[in-house]
Design an enzyme around this catalytic site. Sequence first.
Site, short mmCIF file in Angstrom:
data_model
loop_
_atom_site.label_atom_id
_atom_site.label_comp_id
_atom_site.label_asym_id
_atom_site.label_seq_id
_atom_site.Cartn_x
_atom_site.Cartn_y
_atom_site.Cartn_z
N GLY A 65 4.95 1.63 -5.77
CA GLY A 65 4.47 2.96 -6.11
C GLY A 65 4.35 3.19 -7.59
N HIS B 202 -2.47 -1.63 -10.43
CA HIS B 202 -2.35 -1.62 -8.97
C HIS B 202 -3.71 -1.40 -8.31
CE1 HIS B 202 1.85 -0.21 -10.06
NE2 HIS B 202 2.11 -1.24 -9.29
#
EC number: 6.3.2.1
Length: 279
Positions: free
Chosen positions: A27, A33
Amino acid sequence: MKVISSIQELRDQLRGQNRTAFVPTMGNLHEGHLSLMRLARQHGDPVVASIFVNRLQFGPNEDFDKYPRTLQEDIEKLQKENVYVLFAPTERDMYPEPQEYRVQPPHDLGDILEGEFRPGFFTGVCTVVTKLMACVQPRVAVFGKKDYQQLMIVRRMCQQLALPVEIVAAETVRDADGLALSSRNRYLSEAERAEAPELAKTLARVRDAVLDGERDLAAIERRAVAHLSARGWQPDYVSIRRRENLVAPSAAQIEAGDPLVVLTAAKLGATRLIDNLEI
């Protein structure tokens, strides 16, 4: 995009899918990402992401409790990338009972570099990745070169355990000044953020020294450590290794043109940063 926390619900949702591409994360998503999500889409469909801050890979004095958790913002970012499912289990979902079975990497890969300074880290990584693979059952999984040693360990683990998953490596995404994107960059003060690109510059100097024909690798490494230390860093290591297996290269292997990589980890203030550069 469906957000799922239950392992059984995830399996039900993905039943019949045989080209799933998977991107595991902790996260606090950034552009690095998101680039993994785009690469995953090139290799499979649907794309499944996971967000799970894995307690098993944090040491007793590390930042598990303060690791940034930004689930709602992460969901919005993944929706824009057309991710099919976000698997966001709670700790109880992933570990409903104490995780007594662990997946331990071999010492030659798991106890060097990061493994030396973070004992148990790669056992935690391998355990959770294996469990996530069992839940998602992807055909492809994408890992970033930013965590180079992790990439090598996961790739070898899948090969040796005959996991039917192709591991795809994604290039490191950097800010304009060269700093590798990392969720931990947010810990840096303004002054530290201004200094942080020096880590990548140091790796570039190491690479250039090797490419220019310097063969005393230990001297190159010592010079890099001394340079960082003089600027206020606390380096754990600067190490030149063979890309294939992260073994220190012999002189003959260097002359034969074996692909190399230089890896580093260093603290700047209270923040520990890692980076690497292929040679």
